[in-house]
Design a protein around this motif. Structure first.
Motif, PDB file in Angstrom:
ATOM      1  N   GLN A 177       0.849  -1.182   0.000  1.00 24.48           N
ATOM      2  CA  GLN A 177       0.000   0.000   0.000  1.00 24.48           C
ATOM      3  C   GLN A 177       0.897   1.249   0.000  1.00 24.48           C
ATOM      4  OE1 GLN A 177      -2.134  -0.194   3.738  1.00 24.48           O
ATOM      5  NE2 GLN A 177      -0.343  -0.861   4.872  1.00 24.48           N
ATOM      6  N   GLN A 217      -1.939   3.079  -6.407  1.00 21.56           N
ATOM      7  CA  GLN A 217      -2.816   3.727  -5.430  1.00 21.56           C
ATOM      8  C   GLN A 217      -2.470   5.200  -5.308  1.00 21.56           C
ATOM      9  OE1 GLN A 217      -2.168   1.699  -1.663  1.00 21.56           O
ATOM     10  NE2 GLN A 217      -3.896   0.311  -2.032  1.00 21.56           N
ATOM     11  N   GLU A 219      -2.444   7.800  -2.025  1.00 20.10           N
ATOM     12  CA  GLU A 219      -2.653   8.007  -0.600  1.00 20.10           C
ATOM     13  C   GLU A 219      -2.855   9.503  -0.372  1.00 20.10           C
ATOM     14  OE1 GLU A 219      -2.284   5.219   1.098  1.00 20.10           O
ATOM     15  OE2 GLU A 219      -2.563   5.934   3.150  1.00 20.10           O
TER      16      GLU A 219
HETATM   17  N1  DAH Z   1      -4.027   1.301   2.510  1.00 21.70           N
HETATM   18  C1  DAH Z   1      -5.391   0.851   2.358  1.00 21.70           C
HETATM   19  C2  DAH Z   1      -5.423  -0.309   1.369  1.00 21.70           C
HETATM   20  O1  DAH Z   1      -4.497  -0.487   0.628  1.00 21.70           O
HETATM   21  C3  DAH Z   1      -6.274   1.962   1.858  1.00 21.70           C
HETATM   22  C4  DAH Z   1      -6.494   2.999   2.894  1.00 21.70           C
HETATM   23  C5  DAH Z   1      -7.558   2.924   3.745  1.00 21.70           C
HETATM   24  C6  DAH Z   1      -5.581   4.047   3.057  1.00 21.70           C
HETATM   25  C7  DAH Z   1      -7.790   3.865   4.721  1.00 21.70           C
HETATM   26  C8  DAH Z   1      -5.778   4.995   4.053  1.00 21.70           C
HETATM   27  C9  DAH Z   1      -6.895   4.881   4.873  1.00 21.70           C
HETATM   28  O2  DAH Z   1      -4.956   6.014   4.237  1.00 21.70           O
HETATM   29  O3  DAH Z   1      -7.083   5.827   5.849  1.00 21.70           O
HETATM   30  O4  DAH Z   1      -6.376  -1.045   1.353  1.00 21.70           O
END
Ligand code: DAH
Length: 347
Positions: A177, A217, A219
């Motif tokens: 992530q 992704q 962020e």
């Molecule tokens: N990192 C999570 C994923 O890969 C996605 C995510 C969810 C990022 C909530 C965030 C968050 O910053 O607050 O599924």
């Protein structure tokens, strides 16, 4: 002699007039003016002329030669124009045919959308950051409030690197992530903070139309005083409205992510029906867009920020999924597959 010259000129002029092709005209030029041509011959015969007549005959010959040359040139131009006209009107010469096509290449659709996302968030005061794709377990999990042996680690199937020799930051992984860059930017810049992090992530997953081992992704992280989820709602509504160039609404649902408390899932209005309900959104009017929430106190602490003074929210959405939504792509594998028949549709 003069009669002879005049006769030759008349004869040549007639022949030039009736000449129909550039090739036959060239033959005439050779016949009359060439090295062994008629005029050259007469010139050579000048020797036999009486010397007092020589200048007059010489002059007449030169004048005749010039005249002939002019006729030849004029006729040549006329014939050339005719050839061109003929080519343009000829059915086999298609003037509407496209010219030569040069391959120039273009930006990949993922990069195109990434740039649009970056532009919109930049205009809202967010900085753009990146971080390493090979990450330590500490940044990818521990610092994000996912301790070793915590069941939440199972949410993300992870590629571990074979090299095990690592310090207190644990083993090395391909980041699952972009969230570890939250910690890295907090460490680097402290609070307040407003960043987005577009980047490539990896999951140890079987591939199918909606899963790939490599995807992208974005962020987001905003930390300041007096921050609430109301700010997130405003920012995301504005972002999505600008990106899709039509009015968009968002809604929150509760969701679980270890690094936020409370955690939410953010849905956006269905792109096709704008909330009315259709086949694409399974008649709900909404599409799942991303995870988000208020940054967990443990995460702020791991980033060196005092949770008693600052709050913030974070979000993470799939850039790859966004591109698929935007262009109606139904197989994720197309995006990283390198198939030109697919990619060339985005030039
Ligand atoms: N990192 C999570 C994923 O890969 C996605 C995510 C969810 C990022 C909530 C965030 C968050 O910053 O607050 O599924």
């Amino acid at each position: 002699m003069k009669d002879l010259i005049q006769k030759l000129i008349n004869e040549a002029e007639n022949e030039i007039k009736s000449s129909l092709t550039l090739a036959s005209l060239e033959e005439l030029r050779i016949k009359y003016l060439g090295r062994k041509g008629s005029f050259t011959n007469i010139m050579q015969n000048l020797k036999s002329v009486r010397s007092e007549e020589k200048p007059a005959i010489g002059q007449a010959l030169n004048a005749a030669k010039n005249e002939l040359e002019q006729h030849l040139t004029t006729k040549q131009k006329t014939l050339e124009e005719e050839v061109l006209k003929q080519q343009l009107s000829d059915d086999s010469f298609d003037t509407t045919r496209p010219g030569t096509h040069y391959e120039t290449g273009h930006i990949h659709p993922l990069s195109q959308v990434q740039k649009e996302v970056e532009e919109i968030f930049s205009q809202m005061g967010f900085a753009i950051q990146d971080g390493p794709e090979i990450e330590s377990e500490y940044y990818n999990f521990e610092a994000l409030n996912v301790p070793k042996d915590h069941p939440a680690r199972d949410m993300q199937d992870t590629f571990f690197l074979a090299d095990k020799s690592h310090d207190h930051h644990g083993r090395m992984v391909l980041r699952t992530q972009t969230s570890p860059v939250q910690i890295r930017t907090m460490e680097k810049f402290g609070a307040p903070l407003r960043v987005i992090v577009p980047g490539r992530v990896f999951r140890y997953e079987a591939t199918d139309a909606s899963h790939d081992s490599t995807f992208y992704q974005v962020e987001g992280l905003l930390i300041d005083k007096n921050i609430s989820l109301a700010n997130l709602k405003g920012v995301m509504t504005e972002f999505l409205t600008r990106l899709f160039k039509k009015e968009t609404k968002v809604r929150f649902r509760p969701g679980y992510f270890p690094f936020v408390e409370p955690g939410i899932e953010l849905d956006m209005w269905c792109l096709l029906c704008s909330g009315m309900g259709c086949r694409v959104c399974k008649h709900t009017g909404w599409m799942e867009f991303m995870g988000a929430g208020m940054v967990h106190a443990n995460v702020l602490k791991a980033g060196g920020i005092d949770p008693e003074v600052y709050q913030g929210w974070a979000f993470g959405f799939g850039l790859t999924r966004l591109v698929m939504m935007k262009y109606g792509i139904d197989d994720i594998r197309l995006l990283m597959g390198g198939d030109l028949r697919f990619l060339e549709q985005f030039s």
